[in-house]
Every structure is written in C-alpha cells, then in structure tokens.
Design a protein around this motif. Sequence first.
Motif, PDB file in Angstrom:
ATOM      1  N   GLU A 181     -24.810 -25.069   7.887  1.00 52.57           N
ATOM      2  CA  GLU A 181     -24.396 -26.178   8.734  1.00 52.57           C
ATOM      3  C   GLU A 181     -25.493 -27.240   8.798  1.00 52.57           C
ATOM      4  OE1 GLU A 181     -21.111 -24.576  11.868  1.00 52.57           O
ATOM      5  OE2 GLU A 181     -23.208 -24.478  12.533  1.00 52.57           O
ATOM      6  N   THR A 182     -25.129 -28.404   9.326  1.00 55.10           N
ATOM      7  CA  THR A 182     -26.075 -29.505   9.488  1.00 55.10           C
ATOM      8  C   THR A 182     -26.379 -29.703  10.969  1.00 55.10           C
ATOM      9  OG1 THR A 182     -25.364 -30.668   7.487  1.00 55.10           O
ATOM     10  CG2 THR A 182     -26.432 -31.981   9.196  1.00 55.10           C
ATOM     11  N   VAL A 183     -27.672 -29.685  11.285  1.00 58.63           N
ATOM     12  CA  VAL A 183     -28.151 -29.887  12.652  1.00 58.63           C
ATOM     13  C   VAL A 183     -28.952 -31.178  12.678  1.00 58.63           C
ATOM     14  CG1 VAL A 183     -29.624 -29.003  14.506  1.00 58.63           C
ATOM     15  CG2 VAL A 183     -28.226 -27.419  13.154  1.00 58.63           C
ATOM     16  N   ALA A 184     -28.627 -32.063  13.600  1.00 56.89           N
ATOM     17  CA  ALA A 184     -29.367 -33.316  13.761  1.00 56.89           C
ATOM     18  C   ALA A 184     -29.986 -33.361  15.146  1.00 56.89           C
ATOM     19  CB  ALA A 184     -28.445 -34.515  13.553  1.00 56.89           C
ATOM     20  N   VAL A 185     -31.156 -33.993  15.242  1.00 54.49           N
ATOM     21  CA  VAL A 185     -31.839 -34.098  16.528  1.00 54.49           C
ATOM     22  C   VAL A 185     -32.612 -35.408  16.570  1.00 54.49           C
ATOM     23  CG1 VAL A 185     -33.815 -32.750  15.661  1.00 54.49           C
ATOM     24  CG2 VAL A 185     -33.457 -32.990  18.131  1.00 54.49           C
ATOM     25  N   ALA A 186     -32.524 -36.094  17.701  1.00 49.16           N
ATOM     26  CA  ALA A 186     -33.297 -37.316  17.922  1.00 49.16           C
ATOM     27  C   ALA A 186     -34.576 -36.979  18.668  1.00 49.16           C
ATOM     28  CB  ALA A 186     -32.473 -38.329  18.709  1.00 49.16           C
ATOM     29  N   ALA A 187     -35.498 -37.967  18.734  1.00 45.24           N
ATOM     30  CA  ALA A 187     -36.841 -37.720  19.286  1.00 45.24           C
ATOM     31  C   ALA A 187     -37.435 -36.500  18.595  1.00 45.24           C
ATOM     32  CB  ALA A 187     -36.803 -37.540  20.796  1.00 45.24           C
ATOM     33  N   ALA A 188     -37.303 -36.475  17.283  1.00 45.92           N
ATOM     34  CA  ALA A 188     -37.532 -35.245  16.533  1.00 45.92           C
ATOM     35  C   ALA A 188     -38.997 -34.912  16.312  1.00 45.92           C
ATOM     36  CB  ALA A 188     -36.812 -35.319  15.185  1.00 45.92           C
ATOM     37  N   THR A 189     -39.927 -35.815  16.588  1.00 45.51           N
ATOM     38  CA  THR A 189     -41.339 -35.441  16.499  1.00 45.51           C
ATOM     39  C   THR A 189     -41.877 -34.999  17.854  1.00 45.51           C
ATOM     40  OG1 THR A 189     -42.064 -37.731  16.851  1.00 45.51           O
ATOM     41  CG2 THR A 189     -41.835 -36.978  14.558  1.00 45.51           C
ATOM     42  N   GLY A 190     -41.066 -35.079  18.898  1.00 46.51           N
ATOM     43  CA  GLY A 190     -41.484 -34.602  20.205  1.00 46.51           C
ATOM     44  C   GLY A 190     -41.494 -33.083  20.246  1.00 46.51           C
ATOM     45  N   PRO A 191     -41.991 -32.498  21.337  1.00 47.87           N
ATOM     46  CA  PRO A 191     -42.124 -31.038  21.389  1.00 47.87           C
ATOM     47  C   PRO A 191     -40.800 -30.305  21.357  1.00 47.87           C
ATOM     48  CG  PRO A 191     -42.549 -32.017  23.545  1.00 47.87           C
ATOM     49  CD  PRO A 191     -42.463 -33.147  22.568  1.00 47.87           C
ATOM     50  N   VAL A 192     -39.750 -30.892  21.922  1.00 48.51           N
ATOM     51  CA  VAL A 192     -38.431 -30.256  21.878  1.00 48.51           C
ATOM     52  C   VAL A 192     -37.780 -30.490  20.515  1.00 48.51           C
ATOM     53  CG1 VAL A 192     -36.121 -30.189  22.881  1.00 48.51           C
ATOM     54  CG2 VAL A 192     -38.117 -30.445  24.375  1.00 48.51           C
ATOM     55  N   GLY A 193     -37.706 -31.751  20.099  1.00 47.28           N
ATOM     56  CA  GLY A 193     -37.011 -32.077  18.860  1.00 47.28           C
ATOM     57  C   GLY A 193     -37.611 -31.426  17.636  1.00 47.28           C
ATOM     58  N   SER A 194     -38.941 -31.383  17.544  1.00 48.53           N
ATOM     59  CA  SER A 194     -39.574 -30.775  16.369  1.00 48.53           C
ATOM     60  C   SER A 194     -39.276 -29.287  16.307  1.00 48.53           C
ATOM     61  CB  SER A 194     -41.080 -31.027  16.378  1.00 48.53           C
ATOM     62  OG  SER A 194     -41.691 -30.464  17.529  1.00 48.53           O
ATOM     63  N   ALA A 195     -39.254 -28.621  17.471  1.00 47.29           N
ATOM     64  CA  ALA A 195     -38.930 -27.199  17.486  1.00 47.29           C
ATOM     65  C   ALA A 195     -37.464 -26.973  17.128  1.00 47.29           C
ATOM     66  CB  ALA A 195     -39.247 -26.601  18.851  1.00 47.29           C
ATOM     67  N   MET A 232     -44.961 -42.822  27.103  1.00 46.95           N
ATOM     68  CA  MET A 232     -44.068 -41.767  26.607  1.00 46.95           C
ATOM     69  C   MET A 232     -42.610 -42.179  26.737  1.00 46.95           C
ATOM     70  SD  MET A 232     -43.535 -37.958  28.185  1.00 46.95           S
ATOM     71  CE  MET A 232     -42.996 -38.739  29.703  1.00 46.95           C
ATOM     72  N   LEU A 233     -42.255 -42.830  27.846  1.00 50.24           N
ATOM     73  CA  LEU A 233     -40.875 -43.251  28.053  1.00 50.24           C
ATOM     74  C   LEU A 233     -40.467 -44.348  27.071  1.00 50.24           C
ATOM     75  CD1 LEU A 233     -40.828 -43.229  31.956  1.00 50.24           C
ATOM     76  CD2 LEU A 233     -39.817 -41.533  30.418  1.00 50.24           C
ATOM     77  N   ARG A 234     -41.470 -45.043  26.500  1.00 52.57           N
ATOM     78  CA  ARG A 234     -41.196 -46.035  25.454  1.00 52.57           C
ATOM     79  C   ARG A 234     -41.282 -45.427  24.070  1.00 52.57           C
ATOM     80  NH1 ARG A 234     -44.948 -48.965  28.647  1.00 52.57           N
ATOM     81  NH2 ARG A 234     -46.511 -48.642  27.019  1.00 52.57           N
ATOM     82  N   GLY A 235     -41.704 -44.172  23.972  1.00 50.24           N
ATOM     83  CA  GLY A 235     -41.801 -43.502  22.681  1.00 50.24           C
ATOM     84  C   GLY A 235     -43.107 -43.713  21.956  1.00 50.24           C
ATOM     85  N   THR A 236     -44.189 -44.060  22.686  1.00 52.69           N
ATOM     86  CA  THR A 236     -45.463 -44.321  22.011  1.00 52.69           C
ATOM     87  C   THR A 236     -46.244 -43.050  21.712  1.00 52.69           C
ATOM     88  OG1 THR A 236     -46.600 -44.656  24.122  1.00 52.69           O
ATOM     89  CG2 THR A 236     -45.659 -46.604  23.060  1.00 52.69           C
ATOM     90  N   ASN A 237     -45.929 -41.949  22.381  1.00 47.25           N
ATOM     91  CA  ASN A 237     -46.644 -40.703  22.097  1.00 47.25           C
ATOM     92  C   ASN A 237     -46.185 -40.126  20.771  1.00 47.25           C
ATOM     93  OD1 ASN A 237     -44.116 -40.142  23.625  1.00 47.25           O
ATOM     94  ND2 ASN A 237     -44.662 -38.024  23.185  1.00 47.25           N
ATOM     95  N   PHE A 238     -47.034 -39.281  20.208  1.00 50.85           N
ATOM     96  CA  PHE A 238     -46.731 -38.657  18.920  1.00 50.85           C
ATOM     97  C   PHE A 238     -46.993 -37.162  19.070  1.00 50.85           C
ATOM     98  CE2 PHE A 238     -47.227 -39.526  14.037  1.00 50.85           C
ATOM     99  CZ  PHE A 238     -46.337 -38.508  13.779  1.00 50.85           C
ATOM    100  N   GLY A 239     -45.958 -36.411  19.445  1.00 49.74           N
ATOM    101  CA  GLY A 239     -46.116 -34.994  19.699  1.00 49.74           C
ATOM    102  C   GLY A 239     -46.090 -34.714  21.193  1.00 49.74           C
ATOM    103  N   LYS A 240     -46.396 -33.473  21.549  1.00 52.40           N
ATOM    104  CA  LYS A 240     -46.391 -33.075  22.954  1.00 52.40           C
ATOM    105  C   LYS A 240     -47.513 -33.780  23.701  1.00 52.40           C
ATOM    106  CE  LYS A 240     -45.791 -30.964  26.776  1.00 52.40           C
ATOM    107  NZ  LYS A 240     -45.805 -32.171  27.586  1.00 52.40           N
TER     108      LYS A 240
END
Length: 337
Positions: free
Chosen positions: A146-160, A323-331
């Motif tokens: 199957e195909t799984v897609a996730v947004a905010a994918a470099t964040g701690p939840v999305g990457s996992a 973080m709310l603007r997406g400037t962080n990179f990772g957890k």
Amino acid sequence: MESTQLRLARRPVAEPDETTFETTTATLPALEDGQVLLAVRYLSLDPYMRGRLSTAKSYAAPVEIGQVMVGGTVGEVVESRYDGLQPGDLVLSYSGWQSADVVDGAAVRRLDPDAGPPSTALGVLGMPGFTAYAGLLEIGRPQPGETVAVAAATGPVGSAVGQIARIKGARAIGIAGGPAKVRALTEDFGFDVALDHRAPDFAEQLARATPDGVDVYFENVGGHVFEAMLPQLNKHARIPVCGLVAGYNASSAPAGPDRLPGFMAAVLTRSLVVRGFIQDEFTHSHGRDFVRDMGEWVRSGQVRYREDVVDGLENAPAAFAGMLRGTNFGKLVVRVS
C-alpha cells in the motif's frame, strides 16, 4: 532553589509573539515526603501547545493567565525524598517551561540511560514517536504494497510514520517544505518519494507520484496539502488525524467556498475512514509494544531521528513561534541547562 519560569502573560491572537509570555523567578518549596527536586535539562516544544493557549473547547484545559506554560521535560534529580529515585537520576516529567521543579516522585518516570540520549525521551522514544506508532498502526493499518503519505514528514511524528510504514512493507511518500527537508526525507529517513508542498505545481507532482492512489494519509497539517491529497485517496483509505498545524494560528475562517460538502461526499462515495485521535488514548493498548518495537528499531537503525536543539530557556518563545511556521528541522527541544 529558585526556578526561572515562563508564564502565560496573554492569549495570543494569530501567532504568539514576545508579549505572549513573561519571565519570572520563583522560590520552590521545601521537599515533602514522596517528592523530588528536579533541575530541568530539556524542554519539549510541540504543536499541541498552541491549542493550550486558547480557551476554545478542546481535549485538555487551557493554560491559565499567569500559569507556567506546560510541556514535557527531562529533569535531573537534585534532591529526593522518594524511595525510588536518587540524585543524578534522569526522569521524564511534565514540569513545563521552567528551570527547576518540585514534583511527586510517583508522577515521573525514570529514564534508562542505555536507551538513548536523554532528549529522545521527548521525541522518537517519547510522545511524538508513540503518536506515530499508535496512530499509524491502530488507525492507518498499512498493508504490504500500500501507499502511505504523511505531511510535516521531517518532524518527529511524520518521519517516524514514514519509516514505520516502510518497515511494514508499504510505500512511503513524505511531504515537507523546502529543498533541504525534501532531500532529508529520502537521504536520511528512507522515504520512497519526497515532495515539496511549497512547489507551485505541488498538486500535480503528488498526482504523478501516486498513480495508484493513496491508501493511508497521516494528517498533521491540513490546509492546501489536504486539498491536494483528497483527490488521490483510494476507496477505503484511512486518515489518522493527528494535527492541523496549518490552521493553528488562524484568527478567522478560511477564505473561499465551503469545501465541507465535497469532503463529506468523498467520505461517503469512497468509504473513507477519518479518525481523529489523542495519543494517550492508546497508551494501554500499545504502550508496551511501542517501548519494545521503537527501542529495537532505533537501535538497529531502521528508524532514524533528527533533533533541532535550541539553547536557553529564554529562547523557547521564539523557537515555539518558529515551529508553528515550520522553521524547525526535526524534533524541537530546548536545552534548558
């Protein structure tokens, strides 16, 4: 012992700014039996905190004006009157945005120093990692092929999410913002496909990348990413709704036509499963398995993680707004001391 504390000064309209929090110093009380004194070493910054600044009805009570801002922490025991802990022990607590705290010893969890760096208890081996694990496996239930897609994918939840999907034999598509994050999705986290939601033709790229549709969409963002994703969802697709960060700072309803009827029509005609969740509802059913599985996956390198560490409690407000603007990179964690 004195504690430097960041307290809620006023409720923000739209994005939090320098007036949202105030810095105070408090003298902590003497220990009573069963209590421990903690020096906070790491503070977790997470998107859910934006909701706690608002009085809007939610799953948790808002932070009151004048109250220390909430947040998960790793603390070091400085003094103990609790039999199960001694000075030097590292524990997971919920001490919030402050440099020291007095807590009941029974309310914290002692960390295994061999499990990983202490900060991972706030990330891949903590609440964000468990959110990905439980939400994907309980609601998304990805199957091989199957195909799984996730947004905010470099964040701690999305990457996992993406890495667990691949462990389960699924194809993982990650969506992030900016070239550096997009590169990391394939080079560091092993996603099959990486897309930049800032690209002007993002919707077209997503359609080309999913010729057979999407079976699981792990929702972290909402907004235009979901609008592009909706046409790609297959019949019986599952949508674990973890977050909607694109709208957390919104101060008015979105412009444009009402899209709810179209969304509900898709839910009906394609038999979509849309399930919002808060991670702690799965603690009893998935907690033990998460500790076993994620610990092994991290040790073996099957799941990788990235941390964005900010030094100094005084820098937490700016880091939180970023973080709310997406400037962080990772957890995103603050190294308090």
